[in-house]
Design a protein around this motif. Structure first.
Motif, PDB file in Angstrom:
ATOM      1  N   LYS A 141       0.827  -1.208   0.000  1.00  0.00           N
ATOM      2  CA  LYS A 141       0.000   0.000   0.000  1.00  0.00           C
ATOM      3  C   LYS A 141       0.862   1.259   0.000  1.00  0.00           C
ATOM      4  CE  LYS A 141      -3.813   2.425   0.526  1.00  0.00           C
ATOM      5  NZ  LYS A 141      -4.811   2.556  -0.494  1.00  0.00           N
ATOM      6  N   ALA A 142       1.946   1.265   0.785  1.00  0.00           N
ATOM      7  CA  ALA A 142       2.819   2.441   0.827  1.00  0.00           C
ATOM      8  C   ALA A 142       3.437   2.698  -0.545  1.00  0.00           C
ATOM      9  CB  ALA A 142       3.908   2.265   1.874  1.00  0.00           C
ATOM     10  N   LEU A 143       3.915   1.665  -1.190  1.00  0.00           N
ATOM     11  CA  LEU A 143       4.528   1.811  -2.503  1.00  0.00           C
ATOM     12  C   LEU A 143       3.494   2.234  -3.556  1.00  0.00           C
ATOM     13  CD1 LEU A 143       7.096   1.549  -4.174  1.00  0.00           C
ATOM     14  CD2 LEU A 143       6.525  -0.856  -4.543  1.00  0.00           C
ATOM     15  N   ALA A 144       2.329   1.593  -3.525  1.00  0.00           N
ATOM     16  CA  ALA A 144       1.282   1.941  -4.500  1.00  0.00           C
ATOM     17  C   ALA A 144       0.801   3.373  -4.303  1.00  0.00           C
ATOM     18  CB  ALA A 144       0.116   0.963  -4.374  1.00  0.00           C
ATOM     19  N   THR A 145       0.625   3.800  -3.051  1.00  0.00           N
ATOM     20  CA  THR A 145       0.183   5.166  -2.781  1.00  0.00           C
ATOM     21  C   THR A 145       1.251   6.163  -3.208  1.00  0.00           C
ATOM     22  OG1 THR A 145      -1.132   4.375  -0.915  1.00  0.00           O
ATOM     23  CG2 THR A 145      -0.692   6.731  -0.997  1.00  0.00           C
ATOM     24  N   PHE A 146       2.500   5.846  -2.934  1.00  0.00           N
ATOM     25  CA  PHE A 146       3.613   6.722  -3.326  1.00  0.00           C
ATOM     26  C   PHE A 146       3.645   6.880  -4.851  1.00  0.00           C
ATOM     27  CE2 PHE A 146       8.096   7.480  -4.387  1.00  0.00           C
ATOM     28  CZ  PHE A 146       8.341   8.605  -3.613  1.00  0.00           C
ATOM     29  N   ILE A 147       3.528   5.783  -5.563  1.00  0.00           N
ATOM     30  CA  ILE A 147       3.534   5.844  -7.033  1.00  0.00           C
ATOM     31  C   ILE A 147       2.320   6.615  -7.538  1.00  0.00           C
ATOM     32  CG2 ILE A 147       3.306   4.443  -9.131  1.00  0.00           C
ATOM     33  CD1 ILE A 147       5.022   2.311  -7.660  1.00  0.00           C
ATOM     34  N   TYR A 148       1.147   6.326  -6.972  1.00  0.00           N
ATOM     35  CA  TYR A 148      -0.072   7.011  -7.406  1.00  0.00           C
ATOM     36  C   TYR A 148       0.028   8.517  -7.158  1.00  0.00           C
ATOM     37  CZ  TYR A 148      -4.903   8.432  -7.832  1.00  0.00           C
ATOM     38  OH  TYR A 148      -6.052   9.084  -8.211  1.00  0.00           O
ATOM     39  N   LEU A 149       0.453   8.897  -5.960  1.00  0.00           N
ATOM     40  CA  LEU A 149       0.600  10.320  -5.653  1.00  0.00           C
ATOM     41  C   LEU A 149       1.663  10.966  -6.538  1.00  0.00           C
ATOM     42  CD1 LEU A 149       0.343  10.357  -1.750  1.00  0.00           C
ATOM     43  CD2 LEU A 149      -1.382  11.088  -3.406  1.00  0.00           C
ATOM     44  N   GLY A 150       2.728  10.232  -6.810  1.00  0.00           N
ATOM     45  CA  GLY A 150       3.768  10.750  -7.690  1.00  0.00           C
ATOM     46  C   GLY A 150       3.254  11.001  -9.096  1.00  0.00           C
ATOM     47  N   LEU A 151       2.350  10.158  -9.562  1.00  0.00           N
ATOM     48  CA  LEU A 151       1.779  10.330 -10.904  1.00  0.00           C
ATOM     49  C   LEU A 151       0.740  11.444 -10.959  1.00  0.00           C
ATOM     50  CD1 LEU A 151       1.294   6.594 -11.975  1.00  0.00           C
ATOM     51  CD2 LEU A 151       3.033   8.194 -12.805  1.00  0.00           C
ATOM     52  N   THR A 152      -0.013  11.597  -9.881  1.00  0.00           N
ATOM     53  CA  THR A 152      -1.114  12.573  -9.914  1.00  0.00           C
ATOM     54  C   THR A 152      -0.724  13.947  -9.407  1.00  0.00           C
ATOM     55  OG1 THR A 152      -1.922  11.827  -7.748  1.00  0.00           O
ATOM     56  CG2 THR A 152      -2.885  10.790  -9.709  1.00  0.00           C
ATOM     57  N   GLU A 153       0.291  14.049  -8.574  1.00  0.00           N
ATOM     58  CA  GLU A 153       0.743  15.338  -8.051  1.00  0.00           C
ATOM     59  C   GLU A 153       1.866  15.855  -8.947  1.00  0.00           C
ATOM     60  OE1 GLU A 153      -0.584  16.768  -5.212  1.00  0.00           O
ATOM     61  OE2 GLU A 153      -1.964  15.088  -5.048  1.00  0.00           O
ATOM     62  N   GLN A 154       1.516  16.376 -10.092  1.00  0.00           N
ATOM     63  CA  GLN A 154       2.497  16.748 -11.109  1.00  0.00           C
ATOM     64  C   GLN A 154       3.494  17.805 -10.634  1.00  0.00           C
ATOM     65  OE1 GLN A 154       2.923  15.159 -13.902  1.00  0.00           O
ATOM     66  NE2 GLN A 154       1.163  13.826 -13.576  1.00  0.00           N
ATOM     67  N   GLY A 155       3.069  18.765  -9.834  1.00  0.00           N
ATOM     68  CA  GLY A 155       3.958  19.848  -9.444  1.00  0.00           C
ATOM     69  C   GLY A 155       4.824  19.548  -8.237  1.00  0.00           C
ATOM     70  N   THR A 156       4.696  18.353  -7.648  1.00  0.00           N
ATOM     71  CA  THR A 156       5.432  18.036  -6.428  1.00  0.00           C
ATOM     72  C   THR A 156       6.706  17.285  -6.762  1.00  0.00           C
ATOM     73  OG1 THR A 156       3.346  17.847  -5.266  1.00  0.00           O
ATOM     74  CG2 THR A 156       5.254  16.898  -4.191  1.00  0.00           C
TER      75      THR A 156
END
Length: 194
Positions: A141-156
């Motif tokens: 879950k931590a890895l999947a959430t990190f990847i998902y947030l990385g893909l959706t939070e473009q400016g971060t």
């Protein structure tokens, strides 16, 4: 025996709902659906073991976990779509695209059914299964959430700002789900060893 089947479905469904205690809608409902779906996989493996008189192979358990997880993923995706308009708090799960619950359902199914199946060879089956299931689900879950947030939070570009929510979502979502599911399944699995 049928009462144990019904009890297993109900208890794993309630455990899944309880695991979403911070966000009962939609995460609690999705956890309940996934918990019940994974119980179908557990029962399938137990019936196969009873019919053949031997434990199914690890490969068979993984495929069963993927199938049960896909069933749960379809249910979770439907719940996610139906709850997309529900107001969410400042901190909480984002509205997910349809593919995310499908993928996570399959991954949770593979991990949890495999961990539960591997209890057959452990010296301390409950503790071994709980440790593996909670640890692997936390990492997943931590890895999947990190990847998902990385893909959706473009400016971060700050990895720490992505890592903290990933770890928190995993700690408060995946670990309780795995914990409740393994305990409920160990208690009411009709194919369990004495």
């Amino acid at each position: 025996m049928y009462l144990e089947y019904i009890g297993l479905f109900l208890l794993t469904g309630l455990g899944g709902i309880a695991s979403g205690f911070l966000w009962p809608i939609p995460n609690g409902l999705m956890g309940g659906a996934l918990g019940m779906s994974l119980s179908a996989g557990t029962l399938w493996l137990g019936l196969k073991q009873t019919r053949e008189g031997a434990a199914p192979s690890d490969r068979y358990a993984v495929v069963t976990g993927a199938a049960a997880g896909l069933l749960g993923g379809v249910c979770m995706a439907a719940i996610s779509v139906l709850c997309a308009g529900v107001k969410r708090g400042d901190f909480g799960p984002p509205v997910l695209p349809v593919w995310a619950p499908l993928i996570m359902g399959v991954l949770y199914g593979v991990v949890l059914i495999w961990c539960y199946h591997r209890r057959l060879t452990a010296r301390q089956p409950l503790w071994n299964t709980l440790g593996k299931a909670c640890g692997l689900c936390f990492l997943l879950k931590a890895l999947a959430t990190f990847i998902y947030l990385g893909l959706t939070e473009q400016g971060t570009s700050d990895l720490m700002s992505l890592a903290l929510p990933s770890l928190l979502m995993s700690l408060f979502g995946a670990v309780p789900f795995a914990f409740f599911w393994v305990l409920a399944t160990a208690w009411l699995d009709p194919a369990r060893s004495p």
